[in-house]
Scaffold this active site. Sequence first.
Site, PDB file in Angstrom:
ATOM      1  N   GLY A   1       0.830  -1.200   0.000  1.00 31.67           N
ATOM      2  CA  GLY A   1       0.000   0.000   0.000  1.00 31.67           C
ATOM      3  C   GLY A   1       0.860   1.244   0.000  1.00 31.67           C
ATOM      4  N   ILE A   2       0.183   2.321   0.308  1.00 34.89           N
ATOM      5  CA  ILE A   2       0.762   3.649   0.255  1.00 34.89           C
ATOM      6  C   ILE A   2       1.483   3.939   1.569  1.00 34.89           C
ATOM      7  CG2 ILE A   2      -0.794   5.423   1.215  1.00 34.89           C
ATOM      8  CD1 ILE A   2      -1.548   5.928  -1.796  1.00 34.89           C
ATOM      9  N   GLY A   3       2.553   4.703   1.556  1.00 35.26           N
ATOM     10  CA  GLY A   3       3.157   5.162   2.813  1.00 35.26           C
ATOM     11  C   GLY A   3       4.579   4.676   3.031  1.00 35.26           C
ATOM     12  N   ALA A   4       5.169   5.211   4.096  1.00 38.00           N
ATOM     13  CA  ALA A   4       6.580   4.976   4.382  1.00 38.00           C
ATOM     14  C   ALA A   4       6.846   3.536   4.816  1.00 38.00           C
ATOM     15  CB  ALA A   4       7.037   5.934   5.481  1.00 38.00           C
ATOM     16  N   ILE A   5       5.864   2.904   5.453  1.00 33.41           N
ATOM     17  CA  ILE A   5       6.106   1.564   5.993  1.00 33.41           C
ATOM     18  C   ILE A   5       6.221   0.506   4.885  1.00 33.41           C
ATOM     19  CG2 ILE A   5       5.019  -0.265   7.364  1.00 33.41           C
ATOM     20  CD1 ILE A   5       4.371   1.901   9.429  1.00 33.41           C
TER      21      ILE A   5
ATOM     22  N   GLU B   1      -2.093  -2.765  -6.389  1.00 34.13           N
ATOM     23  CA  GLU B   1      -2.907  -1.707  -7.004  1.00 34.13           C
ATOM     24  C   GLU B   1      -2.032  -0.509  -7.342  1.00 34.13           C
ATOM     25  OE1 GLU B   1      -5.536  -0.893  -3.730  1.00 34.13           O
ATOM     26  OE2 GLU B   1      -4.951   1.207  -3.691  1.00 34.13           O
TER      27      GLU B   1
ATOM     28  N   GLY C   1      -7.514  -0.006  -1.492  1.00 34.00           N
ATOM     29  CA  GLY C   1      -7.527  -1.436  -1.785  1.00 34.00           C
ATOM     30  C   GLY C   1      -7.186  -2.293  -0.587  1.00 34.00           C
TER      31      GLY C   1
HETATM   32  N1  COA Z   1      -4.097   9.721  16.246  1.00 34.27           N
HETATM   33  C1  COA Z   1      -3.681  10.965  15.892  1.00 34.27           C
HETATM   34  N2  COA Z   1      -2.890  11.204  14.826  1.00 34.27           N
HETATM   35  C2  COA Z   1      -2.497  10.158  14.106  1.00 34.27           C
HETATM   36  C3  COA Z   1      -2.899   8.851  14.406  1.00 34.27           C
HETATM   37  C4  COA Z   1      -3.726   8.645  15.549  1.00 34.27           C
HETATM   38  N3  COA Z   1      -4.114   7.435  15.886  1.00 34.27           N
HETATM   39  N4  COA Z   1      -2.367   8.019  13.533  1.00 34.27           N
HETATM   40  C5  COA Z   1      -1.666   8.765  12.685  1.00 34.27           C
HETATM   41  N5  COA Z   1      -1.731  10.055  13.034  1.00 34.27           N
HETATM   42  C6  COA Z   1      -1.055  11.147  12.339  1.00 34.27           C
HETATM   43  C7  COA Z   1       0.426  10.867  12.258  1.00 34.27           C
HETATM   44  O1  COA Z   1       1.124  11.356  13.385  1.00 34.27           O
HETATM   45  C8  COA Z   1       0.816  11.568  10.989  1.00 34.27           C
HETATM   46  O2  COA Z   1       0.924  12.960  11.275  1.00 34.27           O
HETATM   47  P1  COA Z   1       2.116  13.826  10.666  1.00 34.27           P
HETATM   48  O3  COA Z   1       1.894  13.773   9.185  1.00 34.27           O
HETATM   49  O4  COA Z   1       1.893  15.160  11.272  1.00 34.27           O
HETATM   50  O5  COA Z   1       3.357  13.129  11.115  1.00 34.27           O
HETATM   51  C9  COA Z   1      -0.404  11.413  10.112  1.00 34.27           C
HETATM   52  O6  COA Z   1      -1.495  11.158  10.990  1.00 34.27           O
HETATM   53  C10 COA Z   1      -0.291  10.272   9.100  1.00 34.27           C
HETATM   54  O7  COA Z   1       0.018   9.059   9.748  1.00 34.27           O
HETATM   55  P2  COA Z   1       1.049   8.045   9.089  1.00 34.27           P
HETATM   56  O8  COA Z   1       0.963   6.797   9.844  1.00 34.27           O
HETATM   57  O9  COA Z   1       2.376   8.692   8.942  1.00 34.27           O
HETATM   58  O10 COA Z   1       0.443   7.849   7.645  1.00 34.27           O
HETATM   59  P3  COA Z   1       1.091   7.159   6.378  1.00 34.27           P
HETATM   60  O11 COA Z   1       1.516   8.200   5.423  1.00 34.27           O
HETATM   61  O12 COA Z   1       2.091   6.121   6.739  1.00 34.27           O
HETATM   62  O13 COA Z   1      -0.187   6.453   5.735  1.00 34.27           O
HETATM   63  C11 COA Z   1      -2.331   5.371   5.906  1.00 34.27           C
HETATM   64  C12 COA Z   1      -0.908   5.522   6.465  1.00 34.27           C
HETATM   65  C13 COA Z   1      -3.061   4.394   6.763  1.00 34.27           C
HETATM   66  C14 COA Z   1      -3.031   6.719   5.911  1.00 34.27           C
HETATM   67  C15 COA Z   1      -2.248   4.836   4.460  1.00 34.27           C
HETATM   68  O14 COA Z   1      -1.552   3.635   4.465  1.00 34.27           O
HETATM   69  C16 COA Z   1      -3.641   4.620   3.881  1.00 34.27           C
HETATM   70  O15 COA Z   1      -4.221   5.546   3.364  1.00 34.27           O
HETATM   71  N6  COA Z   1      -4.180   3.376   3.961  1.00 34.27           N
HETATM   72  C17 COA Z   1      -5.551   3.071   3.571  1.00 34.27           C
HETATM   73  C18 COA Z   1      -5.687   2.582   2.193  1.00 34.27           C
HETATM   74  C19 COA Z   1      -4.869   1.386   1.882  1.00 34.27           C
HETATM   75  O16 COA Z   1      -4.304   0.714   2.727  1.00 34.27           O
HETATM   76  N7  COA Z   1      -4.764   1.072   0.627  1.00 34.27           N
HETATM   77  C20 COA Z   1      -3.984  -0.046   0.193  1.00 34.27           C
HETATM   78  C21 COA Z   1      -3.340   0.151  -1.069  1.00 34.27           C
HETATM   79  S1  COA Z   1      -2.849   1.833  -1.446  1.00 34.27           S
END
Ligand code: COA
Length: 434
Positions: free
Chosen positions: A212-216, A235, A333
Amino acid sequence: MERDWTRKAVSAEEAVGLMQSGMNLFVHGAAATPTPLLKAMVGQKALEGVRLYHIHTTGETPFVEPGCEGRFFSVSFFTGASLRKPIEEGRADFMPIFLSDIPALFHSGRIRLDVALLQLSPPDKHGFCTLGTSVDTAKAAADSARVIIAEINEQMPRSHGNSVVPFERVAAFIHTDRPLIEQHPEPETEVEARIGEIVAGLVEDGSTLQMGIGAIPDAALLRLREKRDLGIHTEMFSDRVVELYEAGAITNRFKNVHPHRIVTSFVSGTKKLFRFVDDNSLVEFHPCDRTNNTSLIRRNDKVVAINSCLQVDLTGQVCADSIGHRIYSGIGGQMDFIRGAALSRGGKPILALRSTAAGGKISRIVPELSPGAGVVTTRGHVHWMITEYGAVNLHGMTLRERGNALISIAHPDFRAELARALGAIRRFTVTGLG
Ligand code: COA
């Protein structure tokens, strides 16, 4: 195909002149966002009541600027940074929907599209453009909209797979030669590196990956270079997959669906990635009702789905699209692939998250989800959960076992508090606190 097709190009103002008030529009997303057309559209002062449907767009979003109220209304199927505030303030809206279900909205006419605003690669000698870097929801829009208005960009890669749009289908187009908007990976943090290591430890040679999307997910990909015969059916992918391919880790040999090919519905990254996918038969782009079709995903063996999330409760309900009521991204996705991986022989559905947010002040593992948080992956679908403190597989665990397992991978500062909350909710004592 006429050699000098560019003679038919018009100005952006002329192109968007085909739009009328009250129309439903599709807007091409990610790196394929047709920004010059969006700007020209907003410049058409007579237009009002126009509804825009899209996944996350990149670049400017002139349609939500002050003064656009009542003229343009944006509906995100999946959203990004620029539209979070307008959605929060009620100036735009969001639709919770599986990515795999979006094409059928257009094909069935549940959403009737008048216009598809697309960014295309130039037509080939046979008269075919392609949807370039984003086929996802755009193919269904291109096939079902009454009218296509396009930006044909010399720098849009020509993508292979089910990506074709006949030039003759384009009612009006502008001709550009501009770089696509790039997304550069951020340098990873120590915590992301640790999570990446743990995820990578679960990936066996011969696995088929979705990330998926993101740093992890990116951190995990960085640590798979020594693996062999990986396949990609996803996807979306970013530059990290290109690096993995260059390292010799990806052969797609053991895939049962589209073997020997990398399969995706869109890409997001840098020039290097755009060059890699350009006219490359190795990479097949398909609409997201195919890439994300659970019954196809499961036909590959050892599918490893690597996704991220924002919050998880002690029963394993996963929030990935919002922070409380505030819409952050979308369902995307995640469920399509988590379920597909669970059904694949030897598959591993993985959700990985940092144990805390807000600089360590908040635990992301919580007794109860925040009010308004949307469950993207249900506790019935969840399997592997990973933080920087370890990996647990919740599948087949009772509520008590899940609570224990999740607390064991929570940040140590929050474990005692979580244990107390769990004890109060479930009326049992938590064991094995670290
Ligand atoms: N409470 C408060 N703030 C929170 C939080 C919580 N529980 N969880 C995250 N945050 C904040 C983080 O601190 C971060 O803030 P910052 O940008 O100021 O540092 C921000 O929200 C984003 O969190 P992060 O974990 O860094 O997001 P990410 O860029 O790694 O993306 C998802 C993670 C979940 C948003 C992303 O994977 C996603 O959109 N997933 C859903 C869709 C999906 O999985 N699709 C699959 C194929 S693309």
